[in-house]
Design a protein around this motif. Structure first.
Motif, short mmCIF file in Angstrom:
data_model
loop_
_atom_site.label_atom_id
_atom_site.label_comp_id
_atom_site.label_asym_id
_atom_site.label_seq_id
_atom_site.Cartn_x
_atom_site.Cartn_y
_atom_site.Cartn_z
N GLY A 67 -8.80 -23.79 20.57
CA GLY A 67 -9.34 -22.44 20.80
C GLY A 67 -8.44 -21.31 20.31
O GLY A 67 -8.89 -20.19 20.15
N GLU A 68 -7.17 -21.62 20.07
CA GLU A 68 -6.25 -20.55 19.68
C GLU A 68 -6.49 -20.05 18.26
O GLU A 68 -6.30 -18.87 17.97
CB GLU A 68 -4.79 -21.00 19.85
N LEU A 69 -6.91 -20.97 17.38
CA LEU A 69 -7.14 -20.55 15.99
C LEU A 69 -8.26 -19.51 15.93
O LEU A 69 -8.16 -18.51 15.21
CB LEU A 69 -7.51 -21.77 15.12
N GLU A 70 -9.30 -19.75 16.72
CA GLU A 70 -10.42 -18.81 16.76
C GLU A 70 -9.96 -17.43 17.25
O GLU A 70 -10.30 -16.41 16.67
CB GLU A 70 -11.50 -19.36 17.68
N LYS A 71 -9.20 -17.45 18.32
CA LYS A 71 -8.68 -16.18 18.87
C LYS A 71 -7.82 -15.46 17.85
O LYS A 71 -7.92 -14.25 17.67
CB LYS A 71 -7.82 -16.48 20.11
N LEU A 72 -6.98 -16.23 17.19
CA LEU A 72 -6.05 -15.68 16.19
C LEU A 72 -6.81 -15.02 15.05
O LEU A 72 -6.47 -13.93 14.60
CB LEU A 72 -5.21 -16.84 15.65
N ARG A 73 -7.87 -15.69 14.63
CA ARG A 73 -8.65 -15.18 13.50
C ARG A 73 -9.43 -13.93 13.87
O ARG A 73 -9.79 -13.14 13.01
CB ARG A 73 -9.60 -16.26 12.99
N ASN A 74 -9.71 -13.76 15.16
CA ASN A 74 -10.46 -12.58 15.58
C ASN A 74 -9.58 -11.37 15.84
O ASN A 74 -10.07 -10.29 16.13
CB ASN A 74 -11.29 -12.91 16.82
N GLN A 75 -8.27 -11.54 15.72
CA GLN A 75 -7.37 -10.42 15.98
C GLN A 75 -7.42 -9.36 14.89
O GLN A 75 -7.33 -8.18 15.16
CB GLN A 75 -5.94 -10.92 16.12
N TYR A 76 -7.51 -9.81 13.66
CA TYR A 76 -7.48 -8.87 12.53
C TYR A 76 -8.59 -9.20 11.53
O TYR A 76 -8.89 -10.36 11.32
CB TYR A 76 -6.14 -8.94 11.79
N GLU A 77 -9.12 -8.15 10.92
CA GLU A 77 -10.12 -8.37 9.88
C GLU A 77 -9.48 -8.88 8.59
O GLU A 77 -9.99 -9.77 7.94
CB GLU A 77 -10.87 -7.06 9.58
N THR A 78 -8.37 -8.26 8.24
CA THR A 78 -7.74 -8.61 6.96
C THR A 78 -6.23 -8.73 7.11
O THR A 78 -5.66 -8.30 8.11
CB THR A 78 -7.98 -7.51 5.90
N GLU A 79 -5.61 -9.29 6.09
CA GLU A 79 -4.15 -9.41 6.06
C GLU A 79 -3.50 -8.02 6.07
O GLU A 79 -2.45 -7.81 6.66
CB GLU A 79 -3.73 -10.19 4.79
N ALA A 80 -4.17 -7.04 5.45
CA ALA A 80 -3.65 -5.67 5.42
C ALA A 80 -3.58 -5.09 6.84
O ALA A 80 -2.59 -4.45 7.21
CB ALA A 80 -4.50 -4.79 4.53
N ASP A 81 -4.62 -5.34 7.64
CA ASP A 81 -4.62 -4.87 9.03
C ASP A 81 -3.46 -5.50 9.79
O ASP A 81 -2.80 -4.85 10.59
CB ASP A 81 -5.92 -5.27 9.74
N ARG A 82 -3.23 -6.77 9.51
CA ARG A 82 -2.16 -7.48 10.19
C ARG A 82 -0.80 -6.86 9.83
O ARG A 82 0.02 -6.61 10.70
CB ARG A 82 -2.17 -8.97 9.82
N SER A 83 -0.59 -6.57 8.53
CA SER A 83 0.72 -6.02 8.17
C SER A 83 0.86 -4.56 8.60
O SER A 83 1.95 -4.11 8.93
CB SER A 83 1.03 -6.21 6.68
N ASP A 84 -0.27 -3.81 8.65
CA ASP A 84 -0.21 -2.45 9.20
C ASP A 84 0.28 -2.49 10.64
O ASP A 84 1.13 -1.70 11.04
CB ASP A 84 -1.60 -1.80 9.20
N ASP A 85 -0.29 -3.40 11.39
CA ASP A 85 0.07 -3.54 12.79
C ASP A 85 1.54 -3.91 12.92
O ASP A 85 2.26 -3.41 13.76
CB ASP A 85 -0.82 -4.60 13.45
N PHE A 86 1.98 -4.80 12.02
CA PHE A 86 3.37 -5.21 12.02
C PHE A 86 4.30 -4.01 11.74
O PHE A 86 5.29 -3.80 12.42
CB PHE A 86 3.61 -6.32 10.99
N MET A 87 3.94 -3.21 10.75
CA MET A 87 4.76 -2.05 10.37
C MET A 87 4.82 -1.05 11.52
O MET A 87 5.88 -0.49 11.82
CB MET A 87 4.18 -1.35 9.13
N GLU A 88 3.69 -0.83 12.15
CA GLU A 88 3.64 0.10 13.28
C GLU A 88 4.58 -0.35 14.39
O GLU A 88 5.35 0.43 14.93
CB GLU A 88 2.19 0.14 13.80
N ASP A 89 4.53 -1.64 14.66
CA ASP A 89 5.38 -2.23 15.68
C ASP A 89 6.84 -2.12 15.28
O ASP A 89 7.70 -1.77 16.08
CB ASP A 89 4.98 -3.70 15.85
N PHE A 90 7.10 -2.39 14.02
CA PHE A 90 8.47 -2.34 13.48
C PHE A 90 9.03 -0.93 13.61
O PHE A 90 10.18 -0.73 14.03
CB PHE A 90 8.45 -2.77 12.01
#
Ligand code: ZN
Ligand code: ZN
Length: 172
Positions: free
Chosen positions: A113-136
């Motif tokens: 079930g974790e893969l499904e949850k993980l995939r629903n966190q972000y639409e794209t890789e760009a969203d994921r890295s934006d979130d990472f940068m914001e956090d950073f």
């Protein structure tokens, strides 16, 4: 790291894992189809499947219609590929999903079930890295700002001395 050829033992429930081949590729995901439904990804394999746009039908196909026993081992899990202790880590900067990571070989184990949850966190890789940068920036922003200010100060001092030097020089 190359795909492991031998059958892996599920770090969560001890069952033998099944190798499921990813279509149009030459790598396999180890899935605990007879036990807890967990899955093991070799180094860097997970990032090929954690976005919504990436096709993981072959994984869900392997899990479909089966019931899984709950994962029994919730303490330190042992990496099925290299035998090192795995470390629980948040899968993204959202800090919602904890997965087991092996820092020796780079393998990652996800519970059912974790893969499904993980995939629903972000639409794209760009969203994921934006979130990472914001956090950073939240964590390191102040330091960076300070460094930038110091650099600016240094630059203005340098130009001040340069001007002074030139004005002295011009007198001769
Ligand atoms: Zn299992
Ligand atoms: Zn490992």
């Amino acid at each position: 790291m190359k795909d492991t050829k031998e059958t892996l033992i599920c770090p969560a429930c001890g069952e033998k894992m099944e190798k499921i081949k990813a279509p149009k590729s030459d790598f396999y995901i180890d899935i605990c189809t007879k036990g807890c439904g967990g899955m093991y990804f070799d180094n860097r394999e997970l990032e090929k499947f954690d976005e919504k746009s990436e096709n993981v039908d072959f994984i869900f196909e392997a899990l479909k219609g089966k019931t899984f026993k709950p994962a029994t081992n919730n303490d330190v899990r042992i990496c099925p590929a290299c035998g090192s202790n795995m470390v629980k880590n948040f899968a993204s900067t959202k800090r919602e999903i904890e997965i087991d990571c092996c820092y020796t070989c780079g393998g990652k184990f996800l519970d059912y079930g974790e893969l499904e949850k993980l995939r629903n966190q972000y639409e794209t890789e760009a969203d994921r890295s934006d979130d990472f940068m914001e956090d950073f920036m939240k964590i390191h922003g102040a330091e960076l700002k300070k460094t930038e200010m110091e650099a600016n100060k240094l630059a203005s001092e340098r130009s001040f001395f340069r001007k002074m030097f030139l004005s002295v020089y011009e007198k001769f």
